[in-house]
Design a protein around this motif. Sequence first.
Motif, short mmCIF file in Angstrom:
data_model
loop_
_atom_site.label_atom_id
_atom_site.label_comp_id
_atom_site.label_asym_id
_atom_site.label_seq_id
_atom_site.Cartn_x
_atom_site.Cartn_y
_atom_site.Cartn_z
N GLU A 1 0.83 -1.21 0.00
CA GLU A 1 0.00 0.00 0.00
C GLU A 1 0.86 1.26 0.00
OE1 GLU A 1 -4.02 -1.72 2.16
OE2 GLU A 1 -2.43 -0.87 3.42
N SER B 1 3.83 1.54 -1.26
CA SER B 1 4.44 1.65 -2.59
C SER B 1 3.46 2.18 -3.61
CB SER B 1 4.99 0.28 -3.03
OG SER B 1 6.02 -0.12 -2.17
N GLN B 2 2.21 1.76 -3.52
CA GLN B 2 1.22 2.27 -4.48
C GLN B 2 0.92 3.75 -4.22
OE1 GLN B 2 -2.33 -0.16 -4.39
NE2 GLN B 2 -3.20 0.96 -2.68
N PRO C 1 1.57 6.11 -7.61
CA PRO C 1 0.15 5.84 -7.88
C PRO C 1 -0.20 5.55 -9.34
CG PRO C 1 0.47 8.17 -7.44
CD PRO C 1 1.78 7.49 -7.15
N LEU D 1 1.64 1.51 -9.66
CA LEU D 1 1.15 0.41 -8.82
C LEU D 1 -0.22 0.78 -8.29
CD1 LEU D 1 4.42 0.45 -8.27
CD2 LEU D 1 3.80 -1.16 -6.50
N PHE D 2 -1.12 -0.20 -8.22
CA PHE D 2 -2.45 0.05 -7.68
C PHE D 2 -3.10 -1.26 -7.28
CE2 PHE D 2 -2.38 -0.10 -12.26
CZ PHE D 2 -3.36 -1.02 -12.59
N ALA E 1 -3.55 -2.78 -4.35
CA ALA E 1 -2.93 -3.65 -3.36
C ALA E 1 -4.03 -4.34 -2.57
CB ALA E 1 -2.02 -2.86 -2.43
N VAL F 1 -0.43 -7.01 -5.84
CA VAL F 1 -0.56 -5.62 -6.27
C VAL F 1 -0.48 -5.64 -7.79
CG1 VAL F 1 1.93 -5.09 -6.14
CG2 VAL F 1 0.24 -3.25 -5.85
#
Length: 176
Positions: free
Chosen positions: A95, A97-98, A102, A105-106, A108, A117
């Motif tokens: 989360e 990292s996302q 944004p 990565l999304f 999660a 993820v």
Amino acid sequence: DEVQTGVVASGHMWCHESWGLSSPPDMVTFSKKAQIAGIYHTKAMQPNTGYRIFNTWMGDAIRLLQFEVVVNTVKAEQLQDNVKATGKALLSVLEASQKKYPTKLFNARGQGTICAVDFETGQLRDEVVNEMRNRGVLAGACGKSSLRFRPPLTLSPKHIDQFKSVFDATLAHLLK
């Protein structure tokens, strides 16, 4: 189907226990961490003829003894609690990292240590998988662009700290 999700990987003995079902599933299949393959089912699903499902892993008494050892080890070493704490730590890393990346990565998500993820593209996901492998971390590519985790029950929060540093460095390297 609890083949991959069963035996505490989700933080529950069976992942479906976390879904708040009003009644149990009609049939559940399991294997992998159970060290035995099998099914269990409601009375309504009981076949009215002789044994119709059989495979190499079923019906072998030694497999039942192995499963008993697995269950006893899970209890003795409090692995269910460990999976819950470790899964929470792993999902927190994904989360974070996302939030940092944004557009890359999304989505999660996770239940216990079964986490994933999504990446913007399958190519980026594959680059992350390969770079992490080069840095000593194995993770699985799944579907079109997902990175998934299904680690052993003994993975601990200290291992997630080690993973975090590798994952952060990998993303920083590839997304610079």
